[in-house]
Each structure stands twice: as structure tokens, then as C-alpha cells.
Scaffold this active site. Structure first.
Site, PDB file in Angstrom:
ATOM      1  N   GLY A  32       0.836  -1.197   0.000  1.00  0.00           N
ATOM      2  CA  GLY A  32       0.000   0.000   0.000  1.00  0.00           C
ATOM      3  C   GLY A  32       0.866   1.241   0.000  1.00  0.00           C
ATOM      4  N   GLY A  34       0.726   5.753   0.503  1.00  0.00           N
ATOM      5  CA  GLY A  34      -0.022   6.949   0.874  1.00  0.00           C
ATOM      6  C   GLY A  34       0.891   8.150   0.840  1.00  0.00           C
ATOM      7  N   GLY A  35       0.388   9.276   1.375  1.00  0.00           N
ATOM      8  CA  GLY A  35       1.179  10.497   1.344  1.00  0.00           C
ATOM      9  C   GLY A  35       2.446  10.409   2.172  1.00  0.00           C
ATOM     10  N   PHE A  36       2.428   9.527   3.192  1.00  0.00           N
ATOM     11  CA  PHE A  36       3.576   9.406   4.090  1.00  0.00           C
ATOM     12  C   PHE A  36       4.706   8.594   3.477  1.00  0.00           C
ATOM     13  CE2 PHE A  36       1.072   5.619   4.679  1.00  0.00           C
ATOM     14  CZ  PHE A  36       2.011   4.623   4.758  1.00  0.00           C
ATOM     15  N   GLY A  37       4.374   7.660   2.580  1.00  0.00           N
ATOM     16  CA  GLY A  37       5.354   6.709   2.055  1.00  0.00           C
ATOM     17  C   GLY A  37       4.659   5.451   1.599  1.00  0.00           C
ATOM     18  N   ASP A 148      -9.281   8.267  12.655  1.00  0.00           N
ATOM     19  CA  ASP A 148      -9.613   7.742  11.322  1.00  0.00           C
ATOM     20  C   ASP A 148     -10.095   6.298  11.452  1.00  0.00           C
ATOM     21  OD1 ASP A 148     -10.011   7.801   8.600  1.00  0.00           O
ATOM     22  OD2 ASP A 148      -7.915   7.387   8.078  1.00  0.00           O
TER      23      ASP A 148
END
Length: 349
Positions: A32, A34-37, A148
Site C-alpha cells: 500500500g 499513501g502520502g507518508f510513504g 480515522d
């Protein structure tokens, strides 16, 4: 991964070997991004164990791995079974930081979509509700909000490790410490306005109204999630993440009358209505009575003839052996809480 992604050159690639001070890990595949890595499946070269590696690039604007470390350390101290302990950590200079953790199985969103009607049996819905609530209570006990709560952030353990009856809480990128930093550990004062944090479909009314979240908001989001996997749908399911105002109107509507009746159709209506009304009665500073919510769930289980060992939908051949409220009660140890409050890593500013 797109070659135009500026982070692509910094994150690991399949087949690459990542070194820490203790072990080497071969990257198997990306799971997966996302914006973090990104999150990868990796293989420890000493022992061939399959593990998960969570990475964030060194130039990321907001580092989230430090939050993961604090939360997971706290979970380890209070002996929660619902979190993946950090097994290793390190940094590839100039590229990314990483954490090595337990590899888990499918998340609760994907497992629901494997069902013919896209919802769980009542037995599985209520057992999953109890376990996910226990993980939320444990997170709050550590001093953090999740912000979240959604089915994609909960996953079962792998069948290969015989942990597929345990539900794990994932992803603390939006988590926030709600305990204050002073000696008395008071609750942080609410901000006059707070930016939206979460997922529109499950976000609480406060969150959608740009109010600061507290423990009650995690539980409200949990209830929407539970309703969805019990019935297969939410009334606002077709609205997009940008339609916050419309979703807010829906969530305010289902509090009363026919809308409430329709909202809980197919659910343990009496018990879920009681939970919703209780959560709505809580204030920002309220300490939720988790035992009361567990009582409502257990009452629903009895009313629907759900036995304590009845199998889960994703493992119909075996008796249920997951963590129970009785297990949770045994972990409520004041000595562990004292150790938690004294831990410098968890309580650092």
C-alpha cells in the site's frame, strides 16, 4: 509506482535488501502507498520470516512513524493484543526511515466484500464490534485518539500464524495525543476550530463540523463502521469524500424518528440505539463508559443467540478463539497504567 512520483526514487523496490543494525530484510512487494510513504511485505534474511515494513521518506513534511512508535510502545506496555509490536527500525540515509512490524492479513473492508451480500453474519458483526472497541479503548488508555476509524484500518492476523481470530488496529498517521503535557496529565483544551481529520463516511458529527475531536468521536465513528458491516450499507454511502455537508445532514437526521428506525434496520436496533444515544450524551472531556457499550453488545449477542465460540465468517470451520471482554478485564492493571505514565518515549513532547 509512477516514475513521475518524486518519492519513487527514494522508496524501496522489490528485491532490494534493507539493512538495520540487527538484520537484513529483502523487499517482497508493496502492499500500500499513501502520502507518508508506503508499506511493504519483507522477508527477514535470518529465518525467512515474513514481516511488514512501513516507510516514510526523509523529506516528508509531517513525520508519522514517530507516532506509530509511541502508540505501539504504549500498547506493548499495557499488553494489548490488538496492535503490531515494532520489531526493528532504521533509516536508509537520504531516502527513508522504516519500521519492521508483524505482518497481518486482510482488512475488515476486504473481508466484508468477500461476503455474498457484502455484510457479516450477526455473530461475526458483533464479535468484530467488540474486538475493535477493545482496541479503541486500549488506544485511549495509552493517551491517544485515532481520528480515522474505518474498516480499512483494522485487519485480522494471518491464518499461517493462527492469529486470524485477532483483530489488529492499524495506521496512526492521523492520531493525536489528547492527554496534556503537564504533570497532572490533564486533557488538552479543545481548539476553537480544528481542520478535518478522518474519512467522511465514518467521521463524527463534531469532526464534520470542524470541532476538535475527543474519545467520544472515535466511538461514534466506530458505530457507523459497525452498522455498515452489519447491514452492508450506510444511507450516505454514495456521497463522495468532498460532500461533507451532505453527509453531516444525514448523520444528524438518523438521530430520531423514522430515519433512526431505517438506519438500524437489520441491526440489533434496541442496543445500537442505546449506544448512539449514550455516545451523543458525552461531552469533549467525558471519559466514555466502555463497559456500558460492551454490555449493550453482549446483550445483543444473547438476543441473537450468538454463542461465545460460534465461528467467524472468515474461518467457518473453527471455533472462535479471539480476545474477549474477560481477557480485556484481566489486562486492566493499575501497575501497567503507572508504567505507561512514567515511560519517557510515550510522554515526550
Amino acid at each position: 509506482m509512477s516514475t513521475e512520483d518524486p518519492k519513487a526514487d527514494k522508496l524501496p523496490t522489490p528485491g532490494e535488501v534493507i539493512q538495520s543494525k540487527r538484520n537484513n530484510y529483502e523487499v517482497v512487494k508493496m502492499m500500500g502507498k499513501g502520502g507518508f510513504g508506503a508499506v511493504y511485505q519483507v522477508k527477514r534474511q535470518k529465518g525467512d520470516d515474513l514481516l511488514a515494513m512501513k516507510c516514510e521518506t526523509c523529506d516528508v513534511k509531517k513525520a508519522v512513524l514517530s507516532m506509530d512508535c509511541k502508540v505501539l510502545r504504549g500498547a506493548l506496555i499495557i499488553q494489548s493484543p490488538h496492535f503490531c509490536a515494532v520489531q526493528d527500525r532504521g533509516k536508509v540515509e537520504g531516502r527513508f526511515r522504516f519500521l519492521i512490524m508483524k505482518l497481518v492479513g486482510k482488512n475488515l473492508w476486504d473481508l466484508r466484500y468477500e461476503r455474498e451480500n457484502y455484510y457479516y453474519s450477526m455473530n461475526t458483526a458483533l464479535k468484530a464490534a467488540e474486538q475493535t472497541l477493545m482496541s479503541i479503548e486500549d488506544l485511549h488508555r495509552i493517551g491517544y485518539l485515532h481520528r480515522d476509524i474505518k474498516p480499512g484500518n483494522f485487519a485480522i492476523g494471518r491464518p499461517e500464524t493462527k492469529e486470524n481470530h485477532i483483530i489488529f488496529m492499524l495506521d496512526f498517521g492521523l492520531s493525536r495525543k489528547y492527554i496534556g503535557d503537564n504533570v497532572n496529565k490533564d486533557i488538552r483544551m479543545p481548539r476553537s476550530s480544528a481542520p478535518f481529520r478522518g474519512t467522511t463516511r465514518y467521521a463524527s458529527i463534531n469532526c464534520l463540523s470542524n470541532k476538535d475531536q475527543s474519545r467520544k468521536d472515535d466511538i461514534e465513528a466506530w458505530l457507523y463502521m459497525v452498522v455498515e458491516w452489519t447491514t452492508g450499507l450506510l444511507p450516505w454511502r454514495k456521497l463522495k469524500s468532498a460532500d461533507k455537508e451532505e453527509v453531516l445532514k444525514w448523520k444528524e437526521l438518523v438521530r430520531n424518528g423514522e430515519d433512526l428506525e431505517e438506519f438500524f434496520e437489520g441491526c440489533p436496533k434496541r442496543e445500537f440505539t442505546t449506544i448512539m444515544q449514550y455516545v451523543d450524551s458525552l461531552q469533549y472531556q467525558s471519559i466514555p463508559d466502555y463497559n456500558y457499550v460492551y454490555y449493550c453488545l453482549q446483550h445483543a449477542m444473547k438476543a441473537h443467540n450468538c454463542g461465545p465460540h460460534d465461528p467467524l465468517d472468515w474461518d467457518p470451520e473453527n471455533k472462535y478463539r479471539g480476545p474477549t471482554k474477560t481477557d480485556r478485564d484481566k489486562r486492566m492493571d493499575a501497575k501497567l497504567d503507572a508504567k505507561l505514565k512514567d515511560d519517557p518515549e510515550i510522554n515526550e513532547k
